[in-house]
Design an enzyme around this catalytic site. Structure first.
Site, PDB file in Angstrom:
ATOM      1  N   SER A 119     -12.274  65.829 -59.009  1.00  0.00           N
ATOM      2  CA  SER A 119     -13.255  65.544 -57.959  1.00  0.00           C
ATOM      3  C   SER A 119     -13.131  64.125 -57.475  1.00  0.00           C
ATOM      4  O   SER A 119     -13.712  63.775 -56.460  1.00  0.00           O
ATOM      5  CB  SER A 119     -14.670  65.697 -58.479  1.00  0.00           C
ATOM      6  OG  SER A 119     -14.719  66.372 -59.659  1.00  0.00           O
ATOM      7  N   HIS A 140      -9.830  71.413 -54.499  1.00  0.00           N
ATOM      8  CA  HIS A 140     -11.123  71.028 -55.060  1.00  0.00           C
ATOM      9  C   HIS A 140     -12.212  72.018 -54.660  1.00  0.00           C
ATOM     10  O   HIS A 140     -12.569  72.129 -53.491  1.00  0.00           O
ATOM     11  CB  HIS A 140     -11.491  69.604 -54.597  1.00  0.00           C
ATOM     12  CG  HIS A 140     -12.782  69.127 -55.169  1.00  0.00           C
ATOM     13  ND1 HIS A 140     -13.754  68.509 -54.430  1.00  0.00           N
ATOM     14  CD2 HIS A 140     -13.273  69.194 -56.430  1.00  0.00           C
ATOM     15  CE1 HIS A 140     -14.776  68.218 -55.197  1.00  0.00           C
ATOM     16  NE2 HIS A 140     -14.512  68.626 -56.417  1.00  0.00           N
ATOM     17  N   GLU A 152     -11.650  71.676 -50.663  1.00  0.00           N
ATOM     18  CA  GLU A 152     -10.910  70.533 -50.122  1.00  0.00           C
ATOM     19  C   GLU A 152      -9.462  70.615 -50.628  1.00  0.00           C
ATOM     20  O   GLU A 152      -9.231  70.752 -51.836  1.00  0.00           O
ATOM     21  CB  GLU A 152     -11.549  69.221 -50.595  1.00  0.00           C
ATOM     22  CG  GLU A 152     -12.882  68.966 -49.902  1.00  0.00           C
ATOM     23  CD  GLU A 152     -13.713  67.863 -50.542  1.00  0.00           C
ATOM     24  OE1 GLU A 152     -14.381  67.123 -49.808  1.00  0.00           O
ATOM     25  OE2 GLU A 152     -13.721  67.756 -51.778  1.00  0.00           O
ATOM     26  N   ASN A 190     -17.949  64.830 -52.189  1.00  0.00           N
ATOM     27  CA  ASN A 190     -18.468  64.019 -53.290  1.00  0.00           C
ATOM     28  C   ASN A 190     -18.719  62.585 -52.849  1.00  0.00           C
ATOM     29  O   ASN A 190     -19.664  61.943 -53.311  1.00  0.00           O
ATOM     30  CB  ASN A 190     -17.505  64.036 -54.478  1.00  0.00           C
ATOM     31  CG  ASN A 190     -17.607  65.332 -55.265  1.00  0.00           C
ATOM     32  OD1 ASN A 190     -18.453  66.174 -54.971  1.00  0.00           O
ATOM     33  ND2 ASN A 190     -16.747  65.501 -56.245  1.00  0.00           N
TER      34      ASN A 190
HETATM   35  N1  3HC Z   1     -20.232  86.057 -57.607  1.00  0.00           N
HETATM   36  C1  3HC Z   1     -20.586  86.279 -56.340  1.00  0.00           C
HETATM   37  N2  3HC Z   1     -21.794  85.966 -55.864  1.00  0.00           N
HETATM   38  C2  3HC Z   1     -22.693  85.434 -56.715  1.00  0.00           C
HETATM   39  C3  3HC Z   1     -22.383  85.191 -58.059  1.00  0.00           C
HETATM   40  C4  3HC Z   1     -21.082  85.530 -58.500  1.00  0.00           C
HETATM   41  N3  3HC Z   1     -20.687  85.328 -59.733  1.00  0.00           N
HETATM   42  N4  3HC Z   1     -23.461  84.651 -58.669  1.00  0.00           N
HETATM   43  C5  3HC Z   1     -24.409  84.552 -57.732  1.00  0.00           C
HETATM   44  N5  3HC Z   1     -23.953  85.022 -56.557  1.00  0.00           N
HETATM   45  C6  3HC Z   1     -24.646  85.077 -55.271  1.00  0.00           C
HETATM   46  C7  3HC Z   1     -26.035  85.664 -55.423  1.00  0.00           C
HETATM   47  O1  3HC Z   1     -25.986  87.052 -55.351  1.00  0.00           O
HETATM   48  C8  3HC Z   1     -26.733  85.053 -54.242  1.00  0.00           C
HETATM   49  O2  3HC Z   1     -26.351  85.718 -53.045  1.00  0.00           O
HETATM   50  P1  3HC Z   1     -27.442  86.466 -52.144  1.00  0.00           P
HETATM   51  O3  3HC Z   1     -28.389  85.382 -51.731  1.00  0.00           O
HETATM   52  O4  3HC Z   1     -26.630  87.035 -51.021  1.00  0.00           O
HETATM   53  O5  3HC Z   1     -28.023  87.477 -53.089  1.00  0.00           O
HETATM   54  C9  3HC Z   1     -26.125  83.673 -54.127  1.00  0.00           C
HETATM   55  O6  3HC Z   1     -24.871  83.772 -54.819  1.00  0.00           O
HETATM   56  C10 3HC Z   1     -27.007  82.596 -54.758  1.00  0.00           C
HETATM   57  O7  3HC Z   1     -27.111  82.826 -56.135  1.00  0.00           O
HETATM   58  P2  3HC Z   1     -28.397  82.806 -57.071  1.00  0.00           P
HETATM   59  O8  3HC Z   1     -29.453  83.740 -56.622  1.00  0.00           O
HETATM   60  O9  3HC Z   1     -27.862  82.942 -58.445  1.00  0.00           O
HETATM   61  O10 3HC Z   1     -28.970  81.375 -56.978  1.00  0.00           O
HETATM   62  P3  3HC Z   1     -29.847  80.612 -55.900  1.00  0.00           P
HETATM   63  O11 3HC Z   1     -30.157  81.379 -54.674  1.00  0.00           O
HETATM   64  O12 3HC Z   1     -30.946  80.024 -56.686  1.00  0.00           O
HETATM   65  O13 3HC Z   1     -28.807  79.477 -55.479  1.00  0.00           O
HETATM   66  C11 3HC Z   1     -27.133  77.845 -55.847  1.00  0.00           C
HETATM   67  C12 3HC Z   1     -28.177  78.748 -56.481  1.00  0.00           C
HETATM   68  C13 3HC Z   1     -26.012  78.676 -55.253  1.00  0.00           C
HETATM   69  C14 3HC Z   1     -26.608  76.968 -56.967  1.00  0.00           C
HETATM   70  C15 3HC Z   1     -27.810  77.005 -54.713  1.00  0.00           C
HETATM   71  O14 3HC Z   1     -28.952  76.404 -55.213  1.00  0.00           O
HETATM   72  C16 3HC Z   1     -26.885  75.951 -54.150  1.00  0.00           C
HETATM   73  O15 3HC Z   1     -26.058  76.222 -53.295  1.00  0.00           O
HETATM   74  N6  3HC Z   1     -27.082  74.705 -54.606  1.00  0.00           N
HETATM   75  C17 3HC Z   1     -26.280  73.566 -54.172  1.00  0.00           C
HETATM   76  C18 3HC Z   1     -25.069  73.469 -55.036  1.00  0.00           C
HETATM   77  C19 3HC Z   1     -24.181  72.316 -54.644  1.00  0.00           C
HETATM   78  O16 3HC Z   1     -24.547  71.407 -53.925  1.00  0.00           O
HETATM   79  N7  3HC Z   1     -22.953  72.350 -55.172  1.00  0.00           N
HETATM   80  C20 3HC Z   1     -21.987  71.297 -54.952  1.00  0.00           C
HETATM   81  C21 3HC Z   1     -22.020  70.345 -56.087  1.00  0.00           C
HETATM   82  S1  3HC Z   1     -20.753  69.139 -55.981  1.00  0.00           S
HETATM   83  C22 3HC Z   1     -19.415  69.886 -56.653  1.00  0.00           C
HETATM   84  O17 3HC Z   1     -19.445  70.990 -57.121  1.00  0.00           O
HETATM   85  C23 3HC Z   1     -18.185  69.099 -56.645  1.00  0.00           C
HETATM   86  C24 3HC Z   1     -17.775  68.776 -58.033  1.00  0.00           C
HETATM   87  O18 3HC Z   1     -16.625  68.001 -57.942  1.00  0.00           O
HETATM   88  C25 3HC Z   1     -18.814  68.069 -58.821  1.00  0.00           C
END
Ligand code: 3HC
Length: 588
Positions: A119, A140, A152, A190
């Protein structure tokens, strides 16, 4: 070259998600860990995640078992001899990654693409540890990798165009939207995300606002899917620390120096959701269910004052929106404008908004009539003498507001609360011109007030507990969600939002990426409702510039200095949607 077998090294949060999404799209996956325990843990993560997908009807039971069958779990690196592509997703240690790449280089066939999911570390540094740097690229993913559709693709100065094209094509077969960028710490998302996350941690650490209030403010004020502290728990505090540390070492920007509490939590083994505890405590390691969240809407309040009659001063969008909100909640409202005409205009704006609510079946005609009946327009401040609470929503000019507060203090009855909706001026400056500084509070509503649930209740050093609690009780009665914070420039939301928008402008200025790709990164990689340039154009570049300047002047933080491009656009009169041109052109 056709990719059919993909190796994934490291089955932590990211690696397991990457293996899942690749296998789901029909590829054979060789999933590697360095110990049987880690391998079993990774397998468990994959099984749980795919079970959740079945429960959510994203996968059938059959597809799930085929997905798991396509993955070979092993601790044996030489198994990668048949891989066309290897994606490394181990922890963010350059030495570790270099050693792994050297080993993989010796095992894999010459055509294989070697990719890192780093990252923040330099992909170039990793590439030169191999004998085929032209075949090394960054791929990424974003957490959760099965859900977020952005990727990315990081090209170094030696990556061949053919390899970049293949990585892009591969990402598309996974249903992802790839963007190609150069090798810079934090890449796009990031680099824009972590300054914001770190700032939120320092707000929490300095007790400027509570954990829940910081998270609720960003969810409800900006429409983010998660608040920053809960997101850090999802990312992993160890990973977040490493990313910030790398970004700090590369750019020496103080805003990226990891907040001390991050290090302490990591040292204590509280690394976030994956360990069951970080900023929040979870039901079990890896569970998304928080068990120690405070229900802020149910917190018991101390003594409060009764608020039945409300005054709103101003006739703009905020003033009419706030008056409408109070009237809908059953309170009598006197709206004071600078002239009778302006008061009439504000009333007709309220009427139009209520009509819209009726046509959208959000309220009945009777409720609309009753709400309208409760609002009275006038140009005389004297009519506020009976109000229990007055909310000022006039122009953001300190002198104008100060003069108004002197008048309000003279006019309003003893015990009446005087509130300001300022978004950038110090509330204490208004409190001290009155003889009742303990009764002065900030009530920062968001635009459009009728729709947005969030209100920041701003306590100055003089505001009494009773007044703060009354303000909270009033917000609850309005159906709003109050968060409390101190009297610092930007409060919670603007202080966290605008430096991020400003950083996006700097990234554009540096020609690192385009406005479209940066917007895409934040929408698809972090689930934001709008990209930074879309949002800047909606908010207005003049407003954004003024807020950023206020933040800079208050905190004297070099990283908060408004980006020259923002200033130049304002000077040129390109203020965003309202003028038809900002970062983009609009047909009005
Ligand atoms: N496969 C396919 N789809 C899935 C799944 C899987 N294994 N697990 C969950 N889903 C689907 C769910 O069915 C749902 O879809 P729907 O709304 O159509 O039913 C959707 O994904 C959302 O899942 P959840 O219901 O489990 O969870 P939430 O609605 O509470 O959302 C979240 C959780 C997706 C984590 C959301 O809060 C989010 O997008 N948060 C922001 C995350 C973010 O910013 N990530 C980036 C971080 S930085 C990074 O990663 C970079 C690294 O370098 C650090």
């Amino acid at each position: 070259m056709a990719i059919s077998t993909v190796g994934v090294i490291g089955l932590g949060t990211m690696g397991a998600g990457i293996a899942e999404v690749i296998s789901r799209n029909g590829y054979s996956v060789i999933a590697i860990e360095n110990s049987t325990a880690a391998l079993e843990h990774g397998r468990g993560t994959l099984e749980a995640s795919t079970a959740r997908a079945v429960k959510r009807a994203k996968l059938t039971e059959q597809e799930r078992s085929a997905l798991l069958d396509r993955i070979t779990f092993t601790t044996d690196m030489p198994a990668l001899a048949s891989a066309d592509l290897v994606i490394e997703a181990v922890s963010e240690s350059l030495e570790l990654k270099k050693a792994i790449f050297a080993e993989v280089d010796a095992i894999t066939p010459p055509h294989a693409i070697l990719a890192t999911n780093t990252s923040s570390l330099s992909v170039t540094d990793i590439a030169v540890a191999t004998g085929r740097p032209a075949n090394v690229v960054g791929i990424h993913f974003f957490n959760p990798a099965p859900v977020l559709s952005f990727v990315e693709i990081v090209r170094t100065v030696v990556t061949s165009q053919e390899i970049v094209d293949e990585a892009v094509a591969f990402a598309r077969t996974l249903g992802k939207e790839p963007v190609v960028i150069g090798d810079r710490a934090g890449f796009i998302a990031n680099a824009l995300l972590f300054g914001y996350l770190n700032h939120a941690v320092s707000m929490f650490e300095s007790k400027y606002a509570s954990r829940e209030d910081i998270d609720d403010a960003m969810r409800l004020g900006c429409g983010y899917p998660m608040g920053p502290l809960m997101l850090l728990d999802l990312i992993g505090l160890d990973t977040a620390y490493e990313i910030l540390d790398t970004m700090y070492k590369q750019g020496r920007d103080r805003l990226h120096a990891p907040s001390p509490i991050l290090k302490q939590l990591v040292t204590a083994g509280l690394k976030g959701r994956k360990t069951g505890r970080g900023f929040y405590t979870y039901e079990a390691p890896g569970s998304p269910v928080v068990v120690d969240a405070v229900d802020t809407e149910a917190i018991e309040l101390g003594p409060t004052r009764e608020i039945a009659s409300v005054g709103v001063v101003g006739s703009g969008t905020m003033a009419s929106g706030i008056a409408e909100v109070f009237a809908k909640a059953g309170m009598d409202v006197v709206l004071v404008a600078r002239s009778g005409d302006k008061a009439a205009q504000a009333l007709s704006r309220i009427e139009a908004s209520l009509d819209k609510a009726v046509s959208k079946e959000k309220m009945t005609q009777e409720e609309r009539d009753a709400a309208l009946e409760r609002v009275r327009g006038t140009s005389s401040l004297r009519e506020l003498s009976y109000a229990d609470l007055v909310v000022e929503a006039v122009v953001e000019d300190l002198e104008v507001k100060k003069a108004l507060f002197v008048e309000l203090d003279r006019t309003c009855k003893p015990g009446a609360i005087l509130a300001t909706t300022t978004s950038s001026l110090p509330v204490i400056d208004l409190a001290v011109v009155t003889k009742r500084p303990q009764d002065v509070v900030g009530l920062h509503f968001f635009n459009p007030a009728a729709v947005m649930k969030l209100v920041e209740v701003v306590r100055t050093v003089s505001t009494s507990d009773e007044v703060v609690d009354t303000a909270i009780a009033v917000c609850r009665a309005l159906g709003k969600h109050p968060v409390t914070c101190g009297d610092r420039a930007g409060f919670i939301v603007n202080a966290l939002l605008f430096p991020y928008l400003n950083d996006a402008v700097r990234m554009l200025e540096a020609n690192y990426s385009s406005a479209n790709d940066i917007d895409l990164a934040m929408k698809k990689g972090c689930g934001y409702p709008m990209g930074p340039f879309e949002l800047l154009d909606v908010v207005g570049l003049d407003v954004s510039y003024a807020i950023q300047r206020t933040l800079y002047l208050e905190f004297r933080e070099p990283g908060f200095a408004p980006a020259p491009r923002l200033e130049h656009l304002v000077t040129a009169g390109y203020l965003g949607r309202k003028t038809g041109r900002g970062f983009r052109d609009y047909v009005n």
